[in-house]
Design an enzyme around this catalytic site. Structure first.
Site, PDB file in Angstrom:
ATOM      1  N   GLU A 123       0.822  -1.211   0.000  1.00 53.42           N
ATOM      2  CA  GLU A 123       0.000   0.000   0.000  1.00 53.42           C
ATOM      3  C   GLU A 123       0.861   1.268   0.000  1.00 53.42           C
ATOM      4  OE1 GLU A 123      -2.994  -0.163  -0.588  1.00 53.42           O
ATOM      5  OE2 GLU A 123      -3.756  -2.084   0.147  1.00 53.42           O
ATOM      6  N   HIS A 146      -3.110   2.058   8.598  1.00 52.28           N
ATOM      7  CA  HIS A 146      -4.136   1.299   7.882  1.00 52.28           C
ATOM      8  C   HIS A 146      -4.328  -0.034   8.588  1.00 52.28           C
ATOM      9  CE1 HIS A 146      -6.499  -0.780   4.952  1.00 52.28           C
ATOM     10  NE2 HIS A 146      -5.513  -1.591   4.593  1.00 52.28           N
ATOM     11  N   HIS A 148      -7.661  -3.261   9.725  1.00 52.08           N
ATOM     12  CA  HIS A 148      -8.922  -3.889   9.340  1.00 52.08           C
ATOM     13  C   HIS A 148      -9.834  -4.066  10.562  1.00 52.08           C
ATOM     14  CE1 HIS A 148      -6.621  -5.996   5.789  1.00 52.08           C
ATOM     15  NE2 HIS A 148      -6.670  -4.681   5.664  1.00 52.08           N
ATOM     16  N   HIS A 219     -13.071  -3.478   3.278  1.00 50.20           N
ATOM     17  CA  HIS A 219     -11.622  -3.676   3.413  1.00 50.20           C
ATOM     18  C   HIS A 219     -11.086  -3.198   4.766  1.00 50.20           C
ATOM     19  CE1 HIS A 219      -7.408  -3.447   1.363  1.00 50.20           C
ATOM     20  NE2 HIS A 219      -7.282  -3.536   2.674  1.00 50.20           N
TER      21      HIS A 219
END
Length: 273
Positions: A123, A146, A148, A219
């Site tokens: 990413e 980032h 989840h 996501h």
């Protein structure tokens, strides 16, 4: 002999903070296998450090990030697990220096023999795009996280929550702190292939509009903050709201949520400038 990132107390502290966060993400179940990635702009911590970059191979990027020229970043590695990062951060992350054009980078925290077996997160396009925006706008935010978060991802599987407006209305309504600490709400990005420049561009739109948290449909979440803890806190608060929504639904009752008058009361009490 200590490496520069061990001798520099500010950088060492930041790496320790990232390792602690990696452990939180794993323990929460938000970092399955190699899920999640973190980056931090270290440039202001580097001082007068100089590197003979000819000793570190250069890796070309598909795009140029002009505002990032000659800057330094801590970046987690592709295929690396947060649970391993928590134990040994510098075996599962790296420090990169961007070149003078902002279109390539050198990994400066590893021995040369290891460089070709290690790459930053897949990413990276989104992380660099976000940092490019932050630097170019003079933002104080240096960290990008980032992960989840289960309940937030689950909410985006439900069609009525696949818009920014509806998702914010629901998350704010479940708990006062979600509105107080994330007053700009989240920005919703419809499902796009992970690791692509397309998803990076869509994410940037959210941060350009003043949001500090971007939700990727089906996501995960991207957040910015002055530190990784600041970024994590916002995702954590929003996740709590999502948990409350699911708990109410599991009881067989549609949650009422805070009404407009109650949200206005919160705004007047806590968000005055």
């Amino acid at each position: 002999m200590k490496e520069f990132f061990q001798e520099n107390k500010k950088i060492a502290k930041t790496i320790t903070e990232v390792a602690g966060l990696a452990n939180y993400l794993w323990q929460k179940g938000w970092a399955e296998r190699n899920a999640g990635n973190i980056s931090v702009n270290l440039s202001e911590m580097m001082g007068d450090s100089e590197f003979e970059l000819e000793h570190y191979p250069m890796f070309q990027l598909e795009r140029s990030y002009d505002a990032l020229a000659n800057l330094y970043f801590f970046v987690t590695g592709t295929g690396k697990r947060m649970r391993d990062l928590a134990i040994n951060p510098m075996n599962n992350a790296c420090i990169i220096k961007m070149n003078k054009k902002g279109n390539a980078y050198h990994i400066i925290s590893m021995k040369k023999r290891n460089l070709y077996n290690f790459r930053p997160t897949s990413e990276l396009p989104t992380h660099l795009a976000v940092h490019n925006l932050l630097v170019s706008t003079g933002s104080k935010n240096k960290a990008v996280v980032h992960t989840h978060p289960n309940e937030l991802v689950a909410m985006t599987q439900i069609p009525r929550f696949q818009t920014t407006e509806m998702l914010n209305k629901t998350l704010w309504g479940m708990h006062p702190e979600a509105f107080v600490f994330v007053p700009r709400g989240v920005f919703m990005v419809p499902y796009i292939l992970p690791g692509s420049h397309k998803i990076a561009d869509a994410t940037i739109e959210g941060f350009k509009n003043g949001h500090e948290v971007v939700i990727w449909e089906k996501h995960g979440a991207f957040a910015i903050g002055e530190t990784v803890s600041d970024a994590f806190d916002m995702i954590d608060i929003l996740s709590k709201s999502a948990q409350i929504w699911f708990m109410a639904m599991q009881s067989g009752n549609e949650p009422e949520g805070l009404n407009d008058d109650q949200l206005l009361e919160l705004k007047e009490a806590f968000l005055k400038k």
